[in-house]
Write a protein that holds these residues in place. Structure first.
Motif, PDB file in Angstrom:
ATOM      1  N   LYS A  13       0.832  -1.208   0.000  1.00 58.36           N
ATOM      2  CA  LYS A  13       0.000   0.000   0.000  1.00 58.36           C
ATOM      3  C   LYS A  13       0.869   1.262   0.000  1.00 58.36           C
ATOM      4  O   LYS A  13       0.644   2.188  -0.776  1.00 58.36           O
ATOM      5  N   TRP A  15       4.200   1.615  -0.905  1.00 55.32           N
ATOM      6  CA  TRP A  15       5.034   1.761  -2.091  1.00 55.32           C
ATOM      7  C   TRP A  15       4.208   2.094  -3.324  1.00 55.32           C
ATOM      8  O   TRP A  15       4.670   2.819  -4.204  1.00 55.32           O
ATOM      9  N   THR A  16       2.989   1.583  -3.391  1.00 54.48           N
ATOM     10  CA  THR A  16       2.107   1.934  -4.512  1.00 54.48           C
ATOM     11  C   THR A  16       1.737   3.408  -4.443  1.00 54.48           C
ATOM     12  O   THR A  16       1.788   4.126  -5.449  1.00 54.48           O
ATOM     13  N   LYS A  17       1.392   3.877  -3.253  1.00 53.92           N
ATOM     14  CA  LYS A  17       1.056   5.292  -3.056  1.00 53.92           C
ATOM     15  C   LYS A  17       2.250   6.178  -3.435  1.00 53.92           C
ATOM     16  O   LYS A  17       2.094   7.162  -4.159  1.00 53.92           O
ATOM     17  N   GLY A  19       4.664   5.491  -5.438  1.00 59.39           N
ATOM     18  CA  GLY A  19       4.900   5.402  -6.872  1.00 59.39           C
ATOM     19  C   GLY A  19       4.040   6.354  -7.677  1.00 59.39           C
ATOM     20  O   GLY A  19       4.437   6.808  -8.747  1.00 59.39           O
ATOM     21  N   PHE A  20       2.862   6.671  -7.173  1.00 60.90           N
ATOM     22  CA  PHE A  20       1.968   7.572  -7.883  1.00 60.90           C
ATOM     23  C   PHE A  20       2.218   9.046  -7.545  1.00 60.90           C
ATOM     24  O   PHE A  20       1.687   9.929  -8.209  1.00 60.90           O
ATOM     25  N   ILE A  21       3.015   9.299  -6.530  1.00 61.37           N
ATOM     26  CA  ILE A  21       3.312  10.677  -6.139  1.00 61.37           C
ATOM     27  C   ILE A  21       4.521  11.158  -6.928  1.00 61.37           C
ATOM     28  O   ILE A  21       5.602  10.589  -6.837  1.00 61.37           O
ATOM     29  N   SER A  22       4.345  12.199  -7.718  1.00 60.80           N
ATOM     30  CA  SER A  22       5.470  12.749  -8.463  1.00 60.80           C
ATOM     31  C   SER A  22       5.725  14.201  -8.091  1.00 60.80           C
ATOM     32  O   SER A  22       6.597  14.841  -8.643  1.00 60.80           O
ATOM     33  N   GLN A  29      10.085  12.737  -3.275  1.00 65.80           N
ATOM     34  CA  GLN A  29       9.864  11.330  -2.952  1.00 65.80           C
ATOM     35  C   GLN A  29      10.783  10.869  -1.829  1.00 65.80           C
ATOM     36  O   GLN A  29      10.366  10.116  -0.953  1.00 65.80           O
ATOM     37  N   GLN A  65      14.810   6.087  -6.742  1.00 70.91           N
ATOM     38  CA  GLN A  65      14.538   4.693  -7.118  1.00 70.91           C
ATOM     39  C   GLN A  65      15.501   3.752  -6.410  1.00 70.91           C
ATOM     40  O   GLN A  65      15.103   2.697  -5.908  1.00 70.91           O
TER      41      GLN A  65
END
Length: 75
Positions: A13, A15-17, A19-22, A29, A65
Motif C-alpha cells: 500500500k 510503495w504503490t502510493k 509510486g503515484f506521487i510525483s 519522494q 529509485q
C-alpha cells in the motif's frame, strides 16, 4: 541490527502510493520516504536511512529509485 516484520499488505500500500506521487520529483519522494518509513512507521532507523541515501548519491542513476529499492530489500 533490529529486524522489523512488516505486513506485505502495508508495504504494498505504501510503495504503490509513493509510486503515484510525483510532486517535487526525486527530492520530494525521498522526503516522503523519510517521513513515512523512518519517522511515522519506524520501518528502518534514521541511521540506516541516511547511510542508504549517502550510498545512493554516490551511484549513477535516480537516487529515489535506488533508495526505494534498498529500503524494500531491507524490509
Amino acid at each position: 541490527m533490529n529486524v522489523v516484520t512488516i505486513p506485505f499488505k502495508d508495504a504494498l500500500k505504501f510503495w504503490t502510493k509513493l509510486g503515484f506521487i510525483s510532486f517535487g520529483g526525486p527530492a520530494g519522494q525521498i522526503a516522503i520516504m523519510h517521513q513515512e518509513v523512518v519517522e511515522r512507521r519506524s520501518w528502518i532507523s534514521e541511521n540506516q536511512f541516511l547511510r542508504a541515501l549517502n550510498f545512493c548519491m554516490l551511484l549513477p542513476g535516480p537516487e529515489a529509485q535506488q533508495l526505494a529499492t534498498y529500503i524494500g530489500w531491507r524490509m
